[in-house]
Design an enzyme around this catalytic site. Sequence first.
Site, PDB file in Angstrom:
ATOM      1  N   HIS A 101       0.818  -1.214   0.000  1.00  0.00           N
ATOM      2  CA  HIS A 101       0.000   0.000   0.000  1.00  0.00           C
ATOM      3  C   HIS A 101       0.855   1.269   0.000  1.00  0.00           C
ATOM      4  O   HIS A 101       0.328   2.363  -0.205  1.00  0.00           O
ATOM      5  CB  HIS A 101      -0.988  -0.002   1.181  1.00  0.00           C
ATOM      6  CG  HIS A 101      -0.386   0.276   2.518  1.00  0.00           C
ATOM      7  ND1 HIS A 101      -0.094  -0.719   3.422  1.00  0.00           N
ATOM      8  CD2 HIS A 101      -0.024   1.436   3.134  1.00  0.00           C
ATOM      9  CE1 HIS A 101       0.394  -0.183   4.526  1.00  0.00           C
ATOM     10  NE2 HIS A 101       0.452   1.129   4.379  1.00  0.00           N
ATOM     11  N   ASP A 131       0.119  -7.493   1.272  1.00  0.00           N
ATOM     12  CA  ASP A 131       0.580  -6.130   1.540  1.00  0.00           C
ATOM     13  C   ASP A 131       2.097  -6.078   1.651  1.00  0.00           C
ATOM     14  O   ASP A 131       2.653  -5.425   2.536  1.00  0.00           O
ATOM     15  CB  ASP A 131      -0.062  -5.562   2.810  1.00  0.00           C
ATOM     16  CG  ASP A 131       0.057  -4.036   2.877  1.00  0.00           C
ATOM     17  OD1 ASP A 131       0.269  -3.420   1.815  1.00  0.00           O
ATOM     18  OD2 ASP A 131      -0.044  -3.474   3.976  1.00  0.00           O
ATOM     19  N   SER A 207       4.486   2.198   8.184  1.00  0.00           N
ATOM     20  CA  SER A 207       4.193   1.080   7.289  1.00  0.00           C
ATOM     21  C   SER A 207       5.416   0.724   6.444  1.00  0.00           C
ATOM     22  O   SER A 207       6.014   1.588   5.803  1.00  0.00           O
ATOM     23  CB  SER A 207       3.030   1.436   6.362  1.00  0.00           C
ATOM     24  OG  SER A 207       1.836   1.568   7.084  1.00  0.00           O
TER      25      SER A 207
END
Length: 458
Positions: A101, A131, A207
Amino acid sequence: MFRLLCLVLLALPGLLHAETRVPVSQAEIQLGFAPVVQQAAPAVVNIYASRVVATRASPFRGDPFFERFFNDLGATRPRVQNSLGSGVILSADGIVVSNYHVVGEATDIRVVLNDRREYAARVLLGDEEADLAVLQIENAPELPALDLRDSDTVQVGELVLAIGNPFGVGQTVSSGIVSGLARSGTATGNARGYFIQTDAPINPGNSGGALVDVNGHLIGINTAILSRSGGSNGIGFAIPSGLVAQFVAQARGGRTLFERPWAGLGGQPVTPDMAEGLGIARPDGVLISEVHPSSSFIRDIRPGDVITHVGGQPVNSPAEVVYRMSLAGIGAKTSITRLRDGAEHQIEVELIAAPNSPLRTQIVTGDDAVIPQMLLSTINPLVIEQYRLPLMSRGVIVDDPGPYGARAGLRAGDILKSVNGQDATDSGSVARALEQVSGTLVLEVQRDGRRMALRFRI
């Protein structure tokens, strides 16, 4: 105070396997996690990615009255969308792992090192479901890299550090413990997910960053949090390093899409009520309800069996079965512990990709068809895996309804079961049937588990 002193001791190099003791000098107390950070931080990078997205411009934008009525009016125009995240260098030649992402579908990726050097990068392999993405830094010199630790050796209660770039403020380190293992689907809503849980503060921008142990070894890639406010509430999730290693191996092998072994099994976790009915002492394992005829498990597993271990590791959900198979990889053989009629058996199964049999045979309906320009595929295990269809799905799937099919009410992912009462067995027969329609067309369609009939006068 005693707790703090013990934490300090664990961070000291050369004493990680020594007998626990209280620090004997002010220097030892002041070090804290500094040696671990000095080792790991240079291999954690900031990632700036941009992608072009289409937006609709309205001539009434900004008008206090007309904007609410005509906001969607106007042609689409491209707009650059930026994202910010983190990544981890895993080899000196510039292999970086981050979240999908963060970099997925990006047209421009910049990687900024801890010492502020900046390089361009490209995606080698990406997978939205897991992901994860593997990148290659372009034209970089030899770089610092983190060593991977086997995530199966991680234990609840271990001290960990989360390193990343939260809120874009620059590289930051936060500490905590491993607060849970084998968390399935709780981080992203993805029932196939499998995560390490930590209370080390993780925030937007973290992230793709590193979750490291007190030796400075990577145990996971930070990916998501559970939060109502958008900030850290002490429930963060990381993708285990074992899966990261498989991604890197496939990227180095030239793959651009991650390929998972296909089980061809349907099942559910064993509940206490099920365990009592099955005569099992504890509610462990996955109760099998379906086995696809093309599954490599077909000879050794049948409905009613309970799978308790894959590759010697316990499994308690379908997500864990998929994860364990993914660690082994396609073409490998893995051991399965099966429970049947109260007796435990060890079997060995070869892991395969979802078979493209019978052939998918994608067909575009011709101009003579009652619904032209529609892309159809015969449903097989490969299609079932791609669209996440029920395991025993049969028929023909609409890959793309085309302009005429969309007007008729069809959607991508619809399953055609019959055309004018004729069973839809394969894409070729459906395409021919649509060319022979006259008078009335009746399509039996399955959508989101529900069946419906679409009727048209020709």
